[in-house]
Write a protein that holds these residues in place. Structure first.
Motif, PDB file in Angstrom:
ATOM      1  N   CYS A   1      12.838 -55.899  67.843  1.00  0.00           N
ATOM      2  CA  CYS A   1      13.303 -54.553  67.511  1.00  0.00           C
ATOM      3  C   CYS A   1      12.121 -53.588  67.487  1.00  0.00           C
ATOM      4  O   CYS A   1      11.067 -53.885  66.914  1.00  0.00           O
ATOM      5  N   SER A   2      12.304 -52.425  68.087  1.00  0.00           N
ATOM      6  CA  SER A   2      11.238 -51.427  68.194  1.00  0.00           C
ATOM      7  C   SER A   2      11.109 -50.549  66.950  1.00  0.00           C
ATOM      8  O   SER A   2      10.178 -49.757  66.854  1.00  0.00           O
ATOM      9  N   TYR A   3      12.027 -50.679  66.023  1.00  0.00           N
ATOM     10  CA  TYR A   3      11.970 -49.854  64.808  1.00  0.00           C
ATOM     11  C   TYR A   3      10.741 -50.258  63.996  1.00  0.00           C
ATOM     12  O   TYR A   3      10.490 -51.448  63.796  1.00  0.00           O
ATOM     13  N   PRO A   4       9.948 -49.280  63.532  1.00  0.00           N
ATOM     14  CA  PRO A   4       8.721 -49.605  62.796  1.00  0.00           C
ATOM     15  C   PRO A   4       8.981 -50.513  61.591  1.00  0.00           C
ATOM     16  O   PRO A   4       9.868 -50.255  60.786  1.00  0.00           O
TER      17      PRO A   4
ATOM     18  N   THR B   1      14.678 -60.300  65.948  1.00  0.00           N
ATOM     19  CA  THR B   1      14.736 -60.782  67.334  1.00  0.00           C
ATOM     20  C   THR B   1      16.135 -61.247  67.739  1.00  0.00           C
ATOM     21  O   THR B   1      16.310 -61.772  68.822  1.00  0.00           O
ATOM     22  N   VAL B   2      17.131 -61.053  66.880  1.00  0.00           N
ATOM     23  CA  VAL B   2      18.497 -61.497  67.195  1.00  0.00           C
ATOM     24  C   VAL B   2      19.429 -60.300  67.382  1.00  0.00           C
ATOM     25  O   VAL B   2      19.235 -59.247  66.777  1.00  0.00           O
ATOM     26  N   ASP B   3      20.418 -60.474  68.234  1.00  0.00           N
ATOM     27  CA  ASP B   3      21.436 -59.453  68.507  1.00  0.00           C
ATOM     28  C   ASP B   3      20.836 -58.105  68.922  1.00  0.00           C
ATOM     29  O   ASP B   3      21.359 -57.052  68.573  1.00  0.00           O
ATOM     30  N   LEU B   4      19.744 -58.141  69.657  1.00  0.00           N
ATOM     31  CA  LEU B   4      19.084 -56.910  70.067  1.00  0.00           C
ATOM     32  C   LEU B   4      19.939 -56.126  71.055  1.00  0.00           C
ATOM     33  O   LEU B   4      20.633 -56.706  71.881  1.00  0.00           O
ATOM     34  N   GLN B   5      19.875 -54.801  70.931  1.00  0.00           N
ATOM     35  CA  GLN B   5      20.669 -53.923  71.777  1.00  0.00           C
ATOM     36  C   GLN B   5      19.744 -52.965  72.522  1.00  0.00           C
ATOM     37  O   GLN B   5      18.702 -52.565  72.008  1.00  0.00           O
TER      38      GLN B   5
ATOM     39  N   LEU C   1      14.387 -51.776  72.552  1.00  0.00           N
ATOM     40  CA  LEU C   1      15.294 -52.710  71.899  1.00  0.00           C
ATOM     41  C   LEU C   1      15.415 -52.337  70.432  1.00  0.00           C
ATOM     42  O   LEU C   1      14.414 -52.021  69.782  1.00  0.00           O
ATOM     43  N   LEU C   2      16.637 -52.377  69.925  1.00  0.00           N
ATOM     44  CA  LEU C   2      16.876 -52.143  68.505  1.00  0.00           C
ATOM     45  C   LEU C   2      17.878 -53.159  67.993  1.00  0.00           C
ATOM     46  O   LEU C   2      18.811 -53.546  68.703  1.00  0.00           O
TER      47      LEU C   2
END
Length: 128
Positions: free
Chosen positions: A52-55, A60-64, A98-99
């Motif tokens: 996930c790119s969120y700070p 690492t699961v269900d990434l969108q 990715l988030l």
């Protein structure tokens, strides 16, 4: 060239014949499409770093896939992963990050305020 008796078109252009072929081969067609989707999705996730790119989020699961700037979005990548060559998707992938689902929803709601979406995104309570 064979002519279809139901529509008078060449059999390769007959929608009825195509529909019948699809019904006979539906399982193998869907297996191929789903396999291509999963393979391409995996490649895109790897290309974008797999996290996930969120700070501060290391999910690492269900990434969108999320377009960083929604105004630059030309199409939904997810809708084309099963039918387009991955190389053809690269220009659009480069506009994405990715988030994880909660952070994707949060960003989408923030984008809605900034860019004035008109209710096309349903509001759900965020788990924080």
């Amino acid at each position: 060239m064979k002519i279809c008796p139901c529509c008078g078109k060449p059999t390769k252009n007959c929608k009825k014949k195509k529909a019948e072929w699809y019904q006979r081969n539906k399982k193998s067609v869907l297996k191929k499409i789903n396999g291509q989707y999963q393979e391409n999705r995996k490649l895109v996730i790897e290309q974008l770093g797999g996290v996930c790119s969120y700070p501060g989020c290391n999910c690492t699961v269900d990434l969108q896939l999320d377009h960083i700037n929604p105004l630059e979005k030309e199409f939904n990548i997810s809708e084309r992963l099963s039918s387009w060559d991955i190389r053809k998707l690269q220009p659009e992938i480069k506009k994405c990050q990715l988030l994880c689902p909660p952070h994707h929803l949060k960003k989408t709601l923030e984008d809605a305020k900034i860019y004035g979406y008109n209710g096309s995104h349903k509001r759900r309570k965020l788990k924080s």
